[in-house]
Design an enzyme around this catalytic site. Structure first.
Site, mmCIF file in Angstrom:
data_model
loop_
_atom_site.group_PDB
_atom_site.id
_atom_site.type_symbol
_atom_site.label_atom_id
_atom_site.label_comp_id
_atom_site.label_asym_id
_atom_site.label_seq_id
_atom_site.Cartn_x
_atom_site.Cartn_y
_atom_site.Cartn_z
ATOM 1 N N ARG A 63 34.892 28.026 21.058
ATOM 2 C CA ARG A 63 36.111 28.050 20.264
ATOM 3 C C ARG A 63 37.048 29.182 20.684
ATOM 4 O O ARG A 63 38.262 29.006 20.744
ATOM 5 C CB ARG A 63 35.728 28.195 18.781
ATOM 6 C CG ARG A 63 36.859 28.004 17.799
ATOM 7 C CD ARG A 63 36.303 28.073 16.378
ATOM 8 N NE ARG A 63 35.380 26.999 16.103
ATOM 9 C CZ ARG A 63 35.706 25.858 15.528
ATOM 10 N NH1 ARG A 63 36.957 25.639 15.183
ATOM 11 N NH2 ARG A 63 34.798 24.932 15.289
ATOM 12 N N HIS A 113 33.268 18.407 27.143
ATOM 13 C CA HIS A 113 32.993 18.356 25.700
ATOM 14 C C HIS A 113 33.974 17.385 25.053
ATOM 15 O O HIS A 113 35.155 17.348 25.411
ATOM 16 C CB HIS A 113 33.156 19.759 25.107
ATOM 17 C CG HIS A 113 32.663 19.905 23.709
ATOM 18 N ND1 HIS A 113 33.366 19.437 22.622
ATOM 19 C CD2 HIS A 113 31.536 20.471 23.205
ATOM 20 C CE1 HIS A 113 32.695 19.714 21.512
ATOM 21 N NE2 HIS A 113 31.584 20.332 21.841
ATOM 22 N N GLU A 148 15.122 32.193 17.358
ATOM 23 C CA GLU A 148 16.117 32.858 18.203
ATOM 24 C C GLU A 148 16.868 33.910 17.387
ATOM 25 O O GLU A 148 18.095 33.949 17.323
ATOM 26 C CB GLU A 148 17.088 31.854 18.848
ATOM 27 C CG GLU A 148 17.804 32.434 20.058
ATOM 28 C CD GLU A 148 18.702 31.433 20.759
ATOM 29 O OE1 GLU A 148 18.221 30.778 21.704
ATOM 30 O OE2 GLU A 148 19.879 31.306 20.362
ATOM 31 N N GLU A 185 29.855 32.396 15.661
ATOM 32 C CA GLU A 185 28.405 32.506 15.793
ATOM 33 C C GLU A 185 27.871 33.913 15.504
ATOM 34 O O GLU A 185 26.780 34.058 14.934
ATOM 35 C CB GLU A 185 27.982 32.072 17.204
ATOM 36 C CG GLU A 185 28.117 30.578 17.468
ATOM 37 C CD GLU A 185 29.509 30.156 17.905
ATOM 38 O OE1 GLU A 185 29.703 28.956 18.177
ATOM 39 O OE2 GLU A 185 30.401 31.032 17.967
ATOM 40 N N ASP A 199 22.650 30.312 15.572
ATOM 41 C CA ASP A 199 23.870 30.889 15.019
ATOM 42 C C ASP A 199 24.929 29.858 14.672
ATOM 43 O O ASP A 199 26.103 30.189 14.587
ATOM 44 C CB ASP A 199 24.454 31.880 16.033
ATOM 45 C CG ASP A 199 24.592 31.284 17.437
ATOM 46 O OD1 ASP A 199 24.697 30.043 17.549
ATOM 47 O OD2 ASP A 199 24.587 32.052 18.408
ATOM 48 N N HIS A 252 33.238 25.228 26.357
ATOM 49 C CA HIS A 252 33.551 24.606 25.075
ATOM 50 C C HIS A 252 33.815 25.593 23.950
ATOM 51 O O HIS A 252 34.264 25.207 22.884
ATOM 52 C CB HIS A 252 32.375 23.720 24.637
ATOM 53 C CG HIS A 252 31.163 24.509 24.217
ATOM 54 N ND1 HIS A 252 30.281 25.053 25.121
ATOM 55 C CD2 HIS A 252 30.726 24.859 22.992
ATOM 56 C CE1 HIS A 252 29.337 25.698 24.462
ATOM 57 N NE2 HIS A 252 29.581 25.600 23.183
#
Length: 369
Positions: A209, A240, A120, A134, A98, A207
């Site tokens: 967003r 990250h 996936e 995603e 994604d 991490h």
């Protein structure tokens, strides 16, 4: 029979971890030749995985730039991938999951009328902002994919509900395959010298967003409180490299006892620290699949997950990012042996380590009917 070229596209570390065993399976399949293209959406972290699996890309777009936004990344990826697909002899493009790289790879293949295989496939929350971006990336890919490689029956049923019945294969998740390459009986790392083996190690990763800013601050405050109150735990937090995350990690967690901030771990170190941890605290997608394979409970720092199989099996628990809730759930899992045992001993719903071979065989049969 001449080998058929299959373009394998990925750009981030999680994609690389999950696509690397598939590249190896394609190499081992007579009649197929994998051609690897990386966008380097994540540069350094991607290169670590390539080195571990001894994969040398045929094409490297090297797109990573500081401060790059989604529109800029998408435009650059689409243009670069379009040029490669248009000029190559590939007869299928394989993308994973994604990411922006996966979406642009599928779109470029569609523009060139090249079949798309989606590894996936079928994961959904049906909330376009959770996770962002995603969720929409994978839904868009699902519209143009010709082969759908669903990791679980649940994912396949979600594709069926969207009227995608043809060429759906339940394969298991390729991330389980990768563990065969990375888990070591004897493992050494400089960070081990800082950790107390008599304490419970909690691996933290964060991490996403949608968690930037206040949600991340709340989680870090909860973690800091646990570390301050208890001397029986140690947190391992590979930070990250995004500057916004680094700043918050240093502000809320830096310099504290029993909290170890470190640079991102390569895939071998990440998997082996996970295998040696007591449990995992994460907003990652892939770790929700990796940790249960290692019998590690996962507290998911999200309100929703596209991996409901893990929740149903009992290996995952979505706890969100509320400071009080995160603190309470960490302490509960540390102190309640019955809950810990139920989560750690739950059956792994994500596969048996042979997903890549199944996908390679399905690709062969599609291209050579």
């Amino acid at each position: 029979m001449k080998d058929t070229d299959v373009l394998v596209v990925f750009g981030t570390r999680p994609e690389a971890i999950k696509m690397a065993p598939l590249v190896k399976a394609l190499e081992a399949t007579p009649g197929l030749r994998p051609v690897v293209c990386v966008t380097a959406q994540h540069r350094e972290m991607l290169d670590q995985v390539l080195e571990v699996f001894d994969i040398k890309p045929d094409f490297d777009l090297d797109l990573m730039k500081p401060g790059q936004n989604l529109a800029e990344l998408s435009a650059a990826a689409l243009q670069g991938l379009n040029e490669i697909i248009a000029s190559s002899s590939c007869e299928m493009v394989l993308v994973h999951g994604d990411t922006t790289t996966a979406f642009m790879g599928a779109l470029a293949a569609y523009y060139n009328k090249v079949p798309v295989g989606h590894v996936e496939a079928g994961l959904r929350t049906y909330d376009k902002y959770a996770p962002y971006p995603e969720e929409m990336n994978r839904e868009f890919i699902g519209r143009v994919a010709d082969l759908h490689f669903a990791p679980t029956v649940t994912s396949a049923l979600q594709l069926a509900a969207e009227n995608r019945f043809a060429h759906v294969h339940v394969t298991g998740n390729t991330v389980i395959d990768s563990l065969q390459w990375t888990i070591k009986d004897k493992f050494d790392h400089p960070l081990l010298q800082e950790l107390d083996s008599n304490k419970k190690w909690i691996l933290l990763t964060m991490h996403r967003r949608e968690n930037w800013g206040a949600p991340m601050e709340a989680v870090f405050q909860a973690v800091a409180r646990v570390a301050e109150e208890r001397d029986d735990v140690e947190f391992i937090f590979p930070v990250h490299p995004n500057p916004a995350i680094v700043r918050l990690a240093e502000e809320y967690l830096g310099g504290r006892e029993r909290i170890h901030l470190c640079s991102p771990l390569d895939v071998v170190a990440a998997h082996n620290f996970m295998a040696r941890s007591h449990f995992v605290l994460t907003d990652s997608g892939g770790i929700q699949e990796e940790a249960p394979s290692l019998a590690k409970p996962v507290l998911v720092l999200r309100d929703k997950t596209e991996r409901p199989e893990g929740v149903e099996a009992g290996t995952l628990r979505c706890i969100g990012t509320n400071k009080r809730k995160v603190y309470t759930e960490i302490v509960r899992l540390l102190d309640d042996d019955s809950i810990y045992r139920l989560m750690s001993e739950a059956s792994n719903p994500y596969g048996d380590g042979y997903a890549s071979e199944r996908i390679a065989q399905a690709v062969f049969e599609f291209l050579h009917p």
